[in-house]
Structure formats: structure tokens, C-alpha cells
Design an enzyme around this catalytic site. Sequence first.
Site, short mmCIF file in Angstrom:
data_model
loop_
_atom_site.label_atom_id
_atom_site.label_comp_id
_atom_site.label_asym_id
_atom_site.label_seq_id
_atom_site.Cartn_x
_atom_site.Cartn_y
_atom_site.Cartn_z
N CYS A 1 -2.83 -9.70 3.41
CA CYS A 1 -2.21 -8.43 4.01
C CYS A 1 -0.94 -8.79 4.93
CB CYS A 1 -3.07 -7.76 4.74
SG CYS A 1 -2.35 -5.93 5.36
N ASN B 1 -5.33 -11.85 -8.97
CA ASN B 1 -5.16 -10.56 -8.58
C ASN B 1 -3.44 -10.37 -8.66
OD1 ASN B 1 -4.73 -8.95 -5.43
ND2 ASN B 1 -5.41 -7.86 -7.32
N GLY B 2 -3.20 -8.99 -8.77
CA GLY B 2 -1.87 -8.59 -8.81
C GLY B 2 -1.40 -8.30 -10.07
N GLY B 3 -1.20 -6.96 -10.21
CA GLY B 3 -0.41 -6.24 -11.46
C GLY B 3 -1.23 -6.52 -12.82
N LYS C 1 -9.22 -14.16 0.19
CA LYS C 1 -8.41 -13.77 -0.43
C LYS C 1 -6.87 -13.79 0.13
CE LYS C 1 -7.22 -9.41 -2.90
NZ LYS C 1 -5.84 -9.09 -2.64
#
Length: 344
Positions: free
Chosen positions: A97, A208-210, A136
Site C-alpha cells: 500500500c 496481481n495488477g490489471g 503481498k
Amino acid sequence: MKSDFSPWRLCTAPMMDWTDRYCRAFHRTLSRRARLYTEMVTTGAVIHGPRDRLLGFDAMEHPVAVQLGGSNPADLAHAARIAEDFGYDEVNLNVGCPSDRVQDGRFGACLMREPAVVAACVAAMKAAVSVPVTVKCRIGVDDQDTEQALDALAEAVIAAGVDGLVVHARKAWLQGLSPKENRDVPPLDYPRVARLKRAHPTLPIAINGGIATIADARSHLAEVDGVMIGRAAYSDPAILLDVDPVLFDEAAPAADPFAAITAFEPILAGFLQDGTRLHAVTRHMLGLFNGRPGARAYRRHLSTFALQPEAGLATLRDAVEQVSRDSRSLDLAIPDRDRAQDAA
């Protein structure tokens, strides 16, 4: 049924203000096999805050993981023990984050610069709980070389005994970009995650991502062990109906979004009986009929009437009646429901 699927084969991402217990319960009616994640909760909140409100969940949500934010090993161990006692299947540490508030607390993506600290946190949690402990992260932050930064983090947490790594395949820019911009502006680098997996073949790694469709997820699984989908699963939740049949060779729990609503009604009724306002639940369901005639009217009806104090199951049923049931053929015409945002 196949027995060699990774526990992280398909996950829904932890998303602040989105993946609360109502969202997770709804997503579970769409897929039995997707691994669900909570919103991030800080160690201070877990240790000192209202635990039942922050960590409570229904048994139907399994498999479900809690994501913790923090950088103090002792506090993370304490919070992980509390989460395990609540029954979570996994404890995940947030190292991705990029928000200012998270940086001020010295956790989230800024920890990419401190792999030894992350390793100490993982080791402390591993010593405290028996459930898997995962991390993560991003591929790097700011001006870091992503080859060196991601390798350093991975090697540190592997030595600490981490059970899996979820990698958002973008850098995070801690200065100059907002959290929202950090979800889109830094370019995706999927090959970097694939290289990490090749370097560590025994470590479970999810990407992860898009990733917008289950077809996309399936293609990534040729390179890594799992895929985590975030905004696509939230804004177009009907894609989750494809998870079980496409990725696990099992029947979906509901034939279509209409059947999913019917299956979810008893669960929603239980929330309402406990005093939950309808809007708190149905705000997670607004995208269910995206691409179908009447989807806009469905969203408008829920957005307007679910806020009213007397709103209940009838409100949801009235909203569903705005959607054309004849549009079911769209599921066959457009693979993985990767449709226009609104055909209404």
C-alpha cells in the site's frame, strides 16, 4: 476433482472500503473456490480495537485470509494469533500500500526498502501461528531497481519461512503519485514476476495488477501459481461465476447472476435481521449485471432506494426486475463477460 491446485490459484484482492464481510459473503455465492481477502487492518486496531467488528466473518467465507498492516514483529505476532483464533485460513502482510497514512506508520510499500524488517515480521508471525503466513508486495518503489528490490525481498522472506508471495506487478511511487494513480500509472511488468517464479520454483507466487478477466487469469497461470484479481472482480462481480468452471473444473455455485441473487437472498436476510442497512450490502452488488439491458436501471434503483431506512429484500427484487432476463445469451456471446461497462 483435481487435487493439485494451489490454494492461491484465484484470489480476490484486499481492498480498503470494499472487501468487507458483506462483499466477501456476496463473492462467495459466486465462487466456492476463490480465496477471499479482508480489507487491510492495522495491528493497533486488531490488538486494541473492536475485534468482533474488525475481524468477524461468517464460516461460509472460507477460505478467507486476513491482511495485516504493521512493521513491529511483536505486534504482528500478537495480531496474527488473534486472527488465527478468529478462524482465518491465512495471515497476509501488506508490503504494497502506497498511501501517505500507511507510510507515516512505517508499513505498506515503504517496507520494500527494508527487507530485513519484513523478514523479521514474517518470522515472528510464523512462530506465533500455524496457518500460512504470506506477503503481498510491489516489484519495487520509487527509483529502486526492480530486479534487485524484488529479489532482496523474496530472498529475505523465504529465509524467514514465508508460505507464499503475492506480487502486484507495478512499482509504487511513494512521492508524486496518489494511491489511486499508483494503481494505474506505473507500468505493469508481468515478466518480472514470471522471472521471480522461475528463480524460486518451490515458492508459491501469485500475480496481481490489471488482470481483468478469468481468461487473462488462466493465461498467467502458465507462469505462476496463482492470480489475484481486484477491481475487476469488484466492478464486474459476474466474472467470478467463471472461476470454478474455468480454473477448477467444477460447476459454478449459480448458473447466472439471477440465480446468484436468489442464492444470496437468505444471507442478505440474515444481515438485515442483525440490523445491517441494505445499502451496506448492495453497494457491493451494483456491477453484477454490467453489460445487460437494464443494468443502469438496476444500479439506479439500488443506489436510490437501498439507502432508505425501510429498504429490504423487496427493494433488491424490484431492482433485479429492471434487468432483462432475455439477455442471458450475452454470457455465450461475449467470453468471460468482458463487456462494455453499460449496454443499457
